[in-house]
Design a protein around this motif. Sequence first.
Motif, short mmCIF file in Angstrom:
data_model
loop_
_atom_site.label_atom_id
_atom_site.label_comp_id
_atom_site.label_asym_id
_atom_site.label_seq_id
_atom_site.Cartn_x
_atom_site.Cartn_y
_atom_site.Cartn_z
N ARG A 44 0.77 -1.19 -0.16
CA ARG A 44 0.06 -0.03 -0.13
C ARG A 44 0.79 1.26 0.09
NH1 ARG A 44 -3.91 0.19 4.66
NH2 ARG A 44 -4.32 2.15 4.01
N ASP A 45 2.05 1.36 0.36
CA ASP A 45 2.94 2.29 0.40
C ASP A 45 3.81 2.36 -0.58
OD1 ASP A 45 2.15 3.27 3.11
OD2 ASP A 45 3.50 1.80 3.90
N SER A 46 3.51 1.63 -1.75
CA SER A 46 4.36 1.40 -3.08
C SER A 46 3.84 2.40 -4.11
CB SER A 46 4.44 -0.15 -3.53
OG SER A 46 5.00 -0.03 -4.75
N THR A 47 4.92 2.95 -4.76
CA THR A 47 4.42 3.83 -5.80
C THR A 47 4.43 3.00 -7.04
OG1 THR A 47 6.68 4.34 -6.39
CG2 THR A 47 5.59 5.84 -4.85
N THR A 48 4.50 1.80 -7.15
CA THR A 48 4.35 0.64 -8.15
C THR A 48 2.85 0.87 -8.74
OG1 THR A 48 6.06 -0.82 -7.19
CG2 THR A 48 4.63 -1.74 -9.05
N PRO A 49 2.83 0.94 -9.99
CA PRO A 49 1.50 1.09 -10.84
C PRO A 49 0.72 -0.32 -10.57
CG PRO A 49 3.23 1.76 -12.42
CD PRO A 49 3.98 1.11 -11.14
N ALA A 50 -0.52 -0.08 -10.07
CA ALA A 50 -1.37 -1.22 -9.74
C ALA A 50 -2.70 -1.15 -10.96
CB ALA A 50 -2.15 -1.26 -8.47
N LEU A 51 -3.00 -0.25 -11.26
CA LEU A 51 -4.13 -0.18 -12.23
C LEU A 51 -4.04 1.11 -13.36
CD1 LEU A 51 -6.84 -0.76 -13.22
CD2 LEU A 51 -7.90 0.78 -11.24
N ALA A 52 -4.02 0.82 -14.67
CA ALA A 52 -3.95 2.07 -15.68
C ALA A 52 -5.49 1.70 -16.40
CB ALA A 52 -3.08 1.77 -16.59
N CYS A 53 -6.02 2.90 -16.62
CA CYS A 53 -7.55 2.72 -17.14
C CYS A 53 -7.54 3.72 -18.14
CB CYS A 53 -8.56 2.71 -16.28
SG CYS A 53 -10.14 2.67 -16.89
N PHE A 54 -7.95 3.56 -19.47
CA PHE A 54 -8.37 4.56 -20.61
C PHE A 54 -9.52 4.87 -20.19
CE2 PHE A 54 -9.27 6.13 -24.54
CZ PHE A 54 -8.00 6.78 -24.92
N GLU A 55 -9.93 6.01 -19.85
CA GLU A 55 -11.34 6.71 -19.75
C GLU A 55 -11.29 8.18 -19.94
OE1 GLU A 55 -14.21 5.26 -15.84
OE2 GLU A 55 -12.56 6.37 -15.80
N SER A 56 -12.46 8.41 -20.83
CA SER A 56 -12.84 9.87 -21.16
C SER A 56 -11.64 10.12 -22.15
CB SER A 56 -13.06 10.31 -19.84
OG SER A 56 -14.20 10.13 -19.28
N GLY A 57 -10.82 9.51 -22.90
CA GLY A 57 -10.20 9.79 -23.66
C GLY A 57 -8.63 10.21 -23.36
N ALA A 58 -8.31 9.45 -22.20
CA ALA A 58 -6.92 9.79 -21.36
C ALA A 58 -6.94 8.61 -20.40
CB ALA A 58 -7.05 10.95 -20.68
N TRP A 59 -5.66 8.18 -20.13
CA TRP A 59 -5.18 7.29 -19.27
C TRP A 59 -5.06 7.80 -17.89
CZ3 TRP A 59 -4.66 2.16 -20.41
CH2 TRP A 59 -4.55 2.04 -21.97
N GLN A 60 -5.61 6.91 -16.94
CA GLN A 60 -5.32 7.31 -15.50
C GLN A 60 -4.57 5.81 -14.97
OE1 GLN A 60 -8.96 8.90 -13.58
NE2 GLN A 60 -9.79 8.84 -15.59
N THR A 61 -3.73 6.48 -14.28
CA THR A 61 -2.74 5.30 -13.29
C THR A 61 -2.82 5.34 -12.00
OG1 THR A 61 -1.49 5.16 -15.22
CG2 THR A 61 -0.59 4.08 -13.41
N TRP A 62 -3.34 4.41 -11.22
CA TRP A 62 -3.32 4.31 -9.81
C TRP A 62 -2.03 3.72 -9.33
CZ3 TRP A 62 -7.24 4.43 -12.91
CH2 TRP A 62 -8.42 5.47 -12.32
N SER A 63 -1.32 3.90 -8.46
CA SER A 63 -0.30 3.00 -7.71
C SER A 63 -0.98 2.30 -6.58
CB SER A 63 0.79 3.96 -6.96
OG SER A 63 0.23 4.58 -6.02
N TYR A 64 0.06 1.23 -6.07
CA TYR A 64 -0.74 0.43 -5.18
C TYR A 64 -1.30 1.31 -4.17
CZ TYR A 64 0.02 -4.35 -7.08
OH TYR A 64 0.13 -5.37 -8.19
N ALA A 65 -0.60 2.23 -3.57
CA ALA A 65 -0.88 3.38 -2.41
C ALA A 65 -2.11 3.91 -2.79
CB ALA A 65 0.30 4.18 -2.36
N GLU A 66 -2.26 4.19 -3.96
CA GLU A 66 -3.47 5.16 -4.42
C GLU A 66 -4.64 4.09 -4.55
OE1 GLU A 66 -1.21 8.64 -7.01
OE2 GLU A 66 -1.61 6.78 -8.03
N LEU A 67 -4.61 2.91 -5.00
CA LEU A 67 -5.44 2.24 -5.20
C LEU A 67 -6.07 1.39 -3.92
CD1 LEU A 67 -7.41 0.08 -7.07
CD2 LEU A 67 -5.48 -1.45 -6.95
N GLY A 68 -5.08 1.45 -3.02
CA GLY A 68 -5.39 0.85 -1.49
C GLY A 68 -6.18 2.05 -0.82
N ALA A 69 -5.94 3.54 -0.92
CA ALA A 69 -6.51 4.39 -0.46
C ALA A 69 -7.96 4.44 -1.11
CB ALA A 69 -5.87 5.89 -0.65
N ALA A 70 -8.21 4.18 -2.29
CA ALA A 70 -9.61 4.24 -2.84
C ALA A 70 -10.52 3.02 -2.54
CB ALA A 70 -9.26 4.13 -4.50
#
Length: 562
Positions: A79-105
């Motif tokens: 959860r404290d890692s900056t490693t990418p966990a999820l990349a999603c193409f939405e509304s014409g652009a890429w969004q990427t969540w690290s493991y820390a950001e995905l854990g927070a969500a």
Amino acid sequence: MGEGPESIAAEDFAQVEAGLWLEGPVAVADWAWLERSWQAPAAFWKALHGQWERRQPGVTKSAPSRHYDFHHDLIGRQRDSTTPALACFESGAWQTWSYAELGAAVEGLAARWEQAGVEAGDILAILHPPGPRWLVSVLAGLRLGLVVSVLPPQGPAFVQRRLENLAPRWLALEPLWLRRLPESWRDSALPDEAVATAPTRRSHVYAGTDVVALCFDPASATPDVPRPLDADGLYLGALRDGFLALGVRPGSFCAAPGWHFLESQPGMALAVLLCGGCWVEIELAEVEQNPARLLEQPITVLGVSLELREVLRKQPPQGVKPWRYWFRHPAESQDLSSWTEFVTGLGLEDCYAGNLLWNTALGGALLFSVRRKGAAHPETVPAAAACWQLGAVAAPELPALGGSGRLCLGQRGGKEIVWTPAPYLLTRNRGGWLHLGQYPKGRVGRTYPVQEVLDVLAGRVAYSALVEMPTGVGDPLQVLLVFGEAADEESLRTRIAGEMGREFLPDRIEHLKLLPRRDEEGKADPAWCQAHYPTGELHRRQRDPVYQALSELKRALLALDG
């Protein structure tokens, strides 16, 4: 073979993994370790989990075949890692969540659901379309100890039938989609917004035999009835398939646009996360508009469906392709020459190719393969540590007498093994197996829901039936027969696509002016239609004046009776 000195050990996995990457079409894989995994599954799981612990940071809270903390092992350890966990193409652009950001969500959504009153063991149906929300919802459900079930919101009739069979306590879906369901479901909808706090409860620990997911199996005889999957099956299947079927390592990016959702999810995404990879979410429609999207992320593992193959053949993306390994469904492997053209046309001679038959409802990747550099090939083998045998095709409770048969999966318990037939046909080949197709036949290894399609046409046509038209090679055609008064073909297709989803559109619609033989319910007799359409008998009768007159007489009698 017992679980003794000859059983696989954690240190053996480096050699096992290396042996799955073959440099050419003539190299032969060594499957001795696979045989041992079938004979000594407990030792295999222990060794695999040990290798996973060596490769991943942190301390696990799970013990194979005993208990599992999905949230901690999937997200919490990193959860404290900056490693990418999820990349999603939405509304014409890429969004990427690290493991820390995905854990927070996940924590924020789980806290909001906890406030709404969810309890461990509640059934949660997730109806979010492709995008980050469905995966965050799955992870939040596992965080709280729910029984999760994912459903693509592809049509009200499709969804409603499955919800009735699932009977969930809670729904996770977008407010706009909730309006398409009956009002009886309104009180089950969970809040869609996260909060800035964490749940008060610790992340849930499931016992190995606890039901953790209810999955709809699109290849079963009852694709609308959920199938329970226990924690052993979901966790260990994801662990095995991340390592062996997908070849994911920490930092790997994996995508499979166009791969069938109910077959692959949530198992495929969880397999990627459990092995420290990044799941890439992009719809096939986005790739159709711009195939170069697949080069905008460092995708190393790519699932190539038949539809994606055709998109890439027509519009090959220009540039260096980062794909180290691409895989396809064995049911889409018949046209090997086209796959070979795909390899040469896109310059994939330095990429490895393999085959995966994934069915999350049955535990994950049931069939996987070696990865051959530059060569599309048809080879498969049953999954590691699986309990399986080959049964007779039409009577799978009996053993197959030769080297071909129907895959049957066993449930160990006590002294006896309970065997459940799967629809997949296998035959031995070069020390492995070839996937021969499905029994009964369907579409790309999946059941065509005949009655569901007919139900959405009720009231639109007087008499209709669906029949299978053999093609000689590959799947049979699904032909919708419409008897009596003419109906607008486009309106029928629109109705089916809107209520069920485009994947269930028939291959052909035939209008026959004759009236059919009726069954006890007063509908077109399906057995009569199946017997007479493929032979051309219905077309012959339609041209025969005698049958035309008989049909008019029948129509007049039915009008009088009505």
